[in-house]
Design a protein around this motif. Sequence first.
Motif, PDB file in Angstrom:
ATOM      1  N   ALA A  14     136.506  18.140   9.214  1.00  0.00           N
ATOM      2  CA  ALA A  14     137.453  17.052   8.678  1.00  0.00           C
ATOM      3  C   ALA A  14     137.822  17.386   7.411  1.00  0.00           C
ATOM      4  CB  ALA A  14     136.446  15.752   8.612  1.00  0.00           C
ATOM      5  N   GLU A  15     136.957  18.242   6.403  1.00  0.00           N
ATOM      6  CA  GLU A  15     137.389  18.444   5.238  1.00  0.00           C
ATOM      7  C   GLU A  15     138.666  19.386   5.164  1.00  0.00           C
ATOM      8  OE1 GLU A  15     135.394  21.419   2.322  1.00  0.00           O
ATOM      9  OE2 GLU A  15     134.166  19.260   2.112  1.00  0.00           O
ATOM     10  N   GLU A  16     138.801  20.254   6.223  1.00  0.00           N
ATOM     11  CA  GLU A  16     139.679  21.304   6.485  1.00  0.00           C
ATOM     12  C   GLU A  16     140.953  20.763   7.315  1.00  0.00           C
ATOM     13  OE1 GLU A  16     140.265  23.690   4.509  1.00  0.00           O
ATOM     14  OE2 GLU A  16     137.961  23.910   3.797  1.00  0.00           O
ATOM     15  N   LYS A  17     140.931  19.368   7.473  1.00  0.00           N
ATOM     16  CA  LYS A  17     142.003  18.910   8.388  1.00  0.00           C
ATOM     17  C   LYS A  17     142.067  19.518   9.646  1.00  0.00           C
ATOM     18  CE  LYS A  17     144.155  16.425   4.451  1.00  0.00           C
ATOM     19  NZ  LYS A  17     142.937  16.771   3.750  1.00  0.00           N
ATOM     20  N   ILE A  18     141.043  19.996  10.218  1.00  0.00           N
ATOM     21  CA  ILE A  18     140.935  20.751  11.771  1.00  0.00           C
ATOM     22  C   ILE A  18     140.772  19.561  12.582  1.00  0.00           C
ATOM     23  CG2 ILE A  18     139.979  22.267  13.150  1.00  0.00           C
ATOM     24  CD1 ILE A  18     139.234  23.720  10.737  1.00  0.00           C
ATOM     25  N   ASP A  19     141.827  19.153  13.304  1.00  0.00           N
ATOM     26  CA  ASP A  19     141.716  18.544  14.529  1.00  0.00           C
ATOM     27  C   ASP A  19     141.298  19.081  15.684  1.00  0.00           C
ATOM     28  OD1 ASP A  19     141.856  16.386  16.336  1.00  0.00           O
ATOM     29  OD2 ASP A  19     144.214  15.788  15.982  1.00  0.00           O
ATOM     30  N   ALA A  20     140.214  18.882  15.963  1.00  0.00           N
ATOM     31  CA  ALA A  20     139.582  19.565  17.333  1.00  0.00           C
ATOM     32  C   ALA A  20     138.969  18.547  18.313  1.00  0.00           C
ATOM     33  CB  ALA A  20     138.473  20.773  16.755  1.00  0.00           C
ATOM     34  N   ASP A  21     139.651  17.542  18.389  1.00  0.00           N
ATOM     35  CA  ASP A  21     139.063  16.549  19.527  1.00  0.00           C
ATOM     36  C   ASP A  21     137.682  16.232  19.251  1.00  0.00           C
ATOM     37  OD1 ASP A  21     141.568  16.474  20.293  1.00  0.00           O
ATOM     38  OD2 ASP A  21     141.234  17.750  21.929  1.00  0.00           O
ATOM     39  N   ILE A  22     136.972  16.443  18.230  1.00  0.00           N
ATOM     40  CA  ILE A  22     135.456  16.243  18.043  1.00  0.00           C
ATOM     41  C   ILE A  22     135.288  14.796  18.228  1.00  0.00           C
ATOM     42  CG2 ILE A  22     133.446  16.283  16.509  1.00  0.00           C
ATOM     43  CD1 ILE A  22     135.125  18.833  15.011  1.00  0.00           C
ATOM     44  N   HIS A  23     134.178  14.603  18.934  1.00  0.00           N
ATOM     45  CA  HIS A  23     133.521  13.132  19.387  1.00  0.00           C
ATOM     46  C   HIS A  23     131.883  13.291  19.089  1.00  0.00           C
ATOM     47  CE1 HIS A  23     133.118   9.021  20.598  1.00  0.00           C
ATOM     48  NE2 HIS A  23     132.376   9.438  21.376  1.00  0.00           N
ATOM     49  N   GLN A  24     131.408  12.868  18.374  1.00  0.00           N
ATOM     50  CA  GLN A  24     129.841  13.049  18.189  1.00  0.00           C
ATOM     51  C   GLN A  24     129.259  12.019  19.016  1.00  0.00           C
ATOM     52  OE1 GLN A  24     128.648  13.675  14.198  1.00  0.00           O
ATOM     53  NE2 GLN A  24     126.821  14.280  14.674  1.00  0.00           N
ATOM     54  N   GLY A  25     128.965  12.122  20.156  1.00  0.00           N
ATOM     55  CA  GLY A  25     128.303  11.335  21.356  1.00  0.00           C
ATOM     56  C   GLY A  25     127.104  11.886  21.889  1.00  0.00           C
ATOM     57  N   GLY A  26     126.574  12.837  21.270  1.00  0.00           N
ATOM     58  CA  GLY A  26     125.341  13.322  21.566  1.00  0.00           C
ATOM     59  C   GLY A  26     125.369  14.220  22.796  1.00  0.00           C
ATOM     60  N   GLY A  68     136.845  30.792  22.203  1.00  0.00           N
ATOM     61  CA  GLY A  68     138.181  30.052  22.761  1.00  0.00           C
ATOM     62  C   GLY A  68     137.960  29.685  24.274  1.00  0.00           C
ATOM     63  N   ARG A  69     136.754  29.883  24.955  1.00  0.00           N
ATOM     64  CA  ARG A  69     136.561  29.639  26.233  1.00  0.00           C
ATOM     65  C   ARG A  69     135.374  28.999  26.675  1.00  0.00           C
ATOM     66  NH1 ARG A  69     137.509  35.610  28.846  1.00  0.00           N
ATOM     67  NH2 ARG A  69     138.692  36.701  27.089  1.00  0.00           N
ATOM     68  N   ASN A  70     134.703  28.378  25.537  1.00  0.00           N
ATOM     69  CA  ASN A  70     133.218  27.635  25.759  1.00  0.00           C
ATOM     70  C   ASN A  70     133.466  26.378  26.095  1.00  0.00           C
ATOM     71  OD1 ASN A  70     132.761  25.960  23.355  1.00  0.00           O
ATOM     72  ND2 ASN A  70     133.791  28.028  22.569  1.00  0.00           N
ATOM     73  N   GLY A  71     132.405  25.627  26.616  1.00  0.00           N
ATOM     74  CA  GLY A  71     132.492  24.381  27.150  1.00  0.00           C
ATOM     75  C   GLY A  71     132.543  23.612  26.184  1.00  0.00           C
ATOM     76  N   GLY A  72     132.701  23.852  24.811  1.00  0.00           N
ATOM     77  CA  GLY A  72     132.994  22.817  23.751  1.00  0.00           C
ATOM     78  C   GLY A  72     131.739  22.024  23.484  1.00  0.00           C
ATOM     79  N   TRP A  73     130.768  22.439  23.670  1.00  0.00           N
ATOM     80  CA  TRP A  73     129.068  21.710  23.201  1.00  0.00           C
ATOM     81  C   TRP A  73     128.860  22.223  22.006  1.00  0.00           C
ATOM     82  CZ3 TRP A  73     124.365  20.901  26.337  1.00  0.00           C
ATOM     83  CH2 TRP A  73     124.846  20.396  27.601  1.00  0.00           C
ATOM     84  N   LEU A  74     128.907  21.363  20.890  1.00  0.00           N
ATOM     85  CA  LEU A  74     128.597  21.543  19.580  1.00  0.00           C
ATOM     86  C   LEU A  74     127.233  20.751  19.439  1.00  0.00           C
ATOM     87  CD1 LEU A  74     129.116  22.365  16.431  1.00  0.00           C
ATOM     88  CD2 LEU A  74     129.971  20.155  16.268  1.00  0.00           C
ATOM     89  N   TYR A  75     126.113  21.680  19.602  1.00  0.00           N
ATOM     90  CA  TYR A  75     124.762  20.969  19.804  1.00  0.00           C
ATOM     91  C   TYR A  75     123.732  21.899  19.024  1.00  0.00           C
ATOM     92  CZ  TYR A  75     122.626  23.573  23.586  1.00  0.00           C
ATOM     93  OH  TYR A  75     122.111  24.794  24.398  1.00  0.00           O
ATOM     94  N   HIS A 112     137.070  20.543  21.286  1.00  0.00           N
ATOM     95  CA  HIS A 112     138.151  21.528  21.787  1.00  0.00           C
ATOM     96  C   HIS A 112     137.914  22.791  21.198  1.00  0.00           C
ATOM     97  CE1 HIS A 112     142.007  23.210  22.961  1.00  0.00           C
ATOM     98  NE2 HIS A 112     142.236  22.350  23.648  1.00  0.00           N
ATOM     99  N   PRO A 113     137.381  23.767  22.070  1.00  0.00           N
ATOM    100  CA  PRO A 113     137.141  25.105  21.475  1.00  0.00           C
ATOM    101  C   PRO A 113     138.173  25.864  20.775  1.00  0.00           C
ATOM    102  CG  PRO A 113     136.022  24.902  23.485  1.00  0.00           C
ATOM    103  CD  PRO A 113     137.100  23.702  23.289  1.00  0.00           C
TER     104      PRO A 113
END
Length: 466
Positions: free
Chosen positions: A118-130, A74-81, A189-190
């Motif tokens: 998306a399947e679980e309808k979790i809106d986490a402000d995900i944007h796949q910009g690389g 709940g505190r990280n930088g929001g980097w899904l990479y 958004h973590p």
Amino acid sequence: MSTVSTVVGGISFWYAQDGTPAPREPLPGDTSVDVCIVGGGYTGLWTAYYLKKAVPFLNITVLEAKFCGYGASGRNGGWLYNGIAGRDRYAKLHGHDAAVRLQKAMNDTVGEVVRTAAEEKIDADIHQGGVLEVAHTPSQLARLKDFHSVEIAFGESDRVLRGARETAERVHVTGAVGSTWTPHGARLHPAKLVKGLADAVEALGVTIHESTPVTEIKPKHAVTPYGTVRAPYVLRCTEGFTASLKGQKRTWLPMNSSMIVTEPLPARIWDTIGWEGRETLGDLAHAYFYAQRTADDRIALGGRGYPYRFGSATDNDGRTRPETVAALRELMVRLFPTTAGVHVDHAWSGVLGVPRDWCATVTLDRSTGLGWAGGYVGSGVATANLAARTLRDLIQQDSGQAGPTELTTLPWVNHKVRRWEPEPFRWLGVHGMYAAYRAADRRESTSPRPGTDPVARVADRIAGRH
């Protein structure tokens, strides 16, 4: 710029913005289940999710000391990479092809998290910009080009190398002389992700007990002040908080990382910065930064700050030193000069788990039923998902429900590493290492030569990173 009115601590900005979750009941007493998971962060929740989906009849309980996502999740930088700690070492130990399989699994994991949210309808402000990583100096540029070539050698044929002008067209980072970009990354958004994941896990029938600190893990037992949970499988998913468990003080070092987030920036400032692709952003400094453009147009930026507390102590609700806040703000203005007048709304810190050899691992001891995953060294948002799916497969294999899978044969499975040194050597080593890295960055910033500063190379060897 004064930071007097900046909120400091309070767990993180992500919770200040989205709210802390409603509390769940603590463990009411002794109980027995099929699988007990210790830790309600990404690793523990993803493991519960995939296990329950695979074997719906399993009775699974998650024990969390505070509330789900209180720690790094709940505190990280929001980097899904797609970065994973230790890949190069695994290549040396198990061969290049094995490490390529691990990297491919990480590439695929980014899409797996996006798809499942998306399947679980979790809106986490995900944007796949690389992911865009920039270089500021000749030395950083040389490392960046080497890094780019190595990543291609590990199968990233879709990675792109950019010069100064092309980099500025994406994000105008002052002084950037080049960059490398991979599509295998997303901003998120973590807290929204971990809260949504906890709700999805509960909806599947998994029991979550919060405000239930585990004091000791031993074969088939997780001991808490309120009772003991007995289970054939007990999984340790505590990452940076592992040192608080009995007998685990020197297993993984709790490294601190700190962040700031600005007020929402007006269009006139974004016009000078660009960043329309909303890539996650980092650099090739030894003491590197990480940043994202949030869904509501803030800059969230982090770095190591005060890296380690004596005795493997962990923080108190994200409290952050004023000098760390000031240093991160100074760095942000150096990167983006037009932010000089903007307000920093929030600053916070969190801990991440660092093994002695800096290698992430996932393990199931078939003789005891004890399992664990972690040591992500700051790359846990995606790695936790791969670790969870691997734990699922290992448990199914051990219980005779399935055979080996592609995941159970990856080189990080059942990797063993020695423990950290006792104090005061841990404290001296970590602080000395980061002092060396900062000194190396300062020297490289004024040197026209492209080579990595020798002090940084020595620090890498002493730290066990290479």
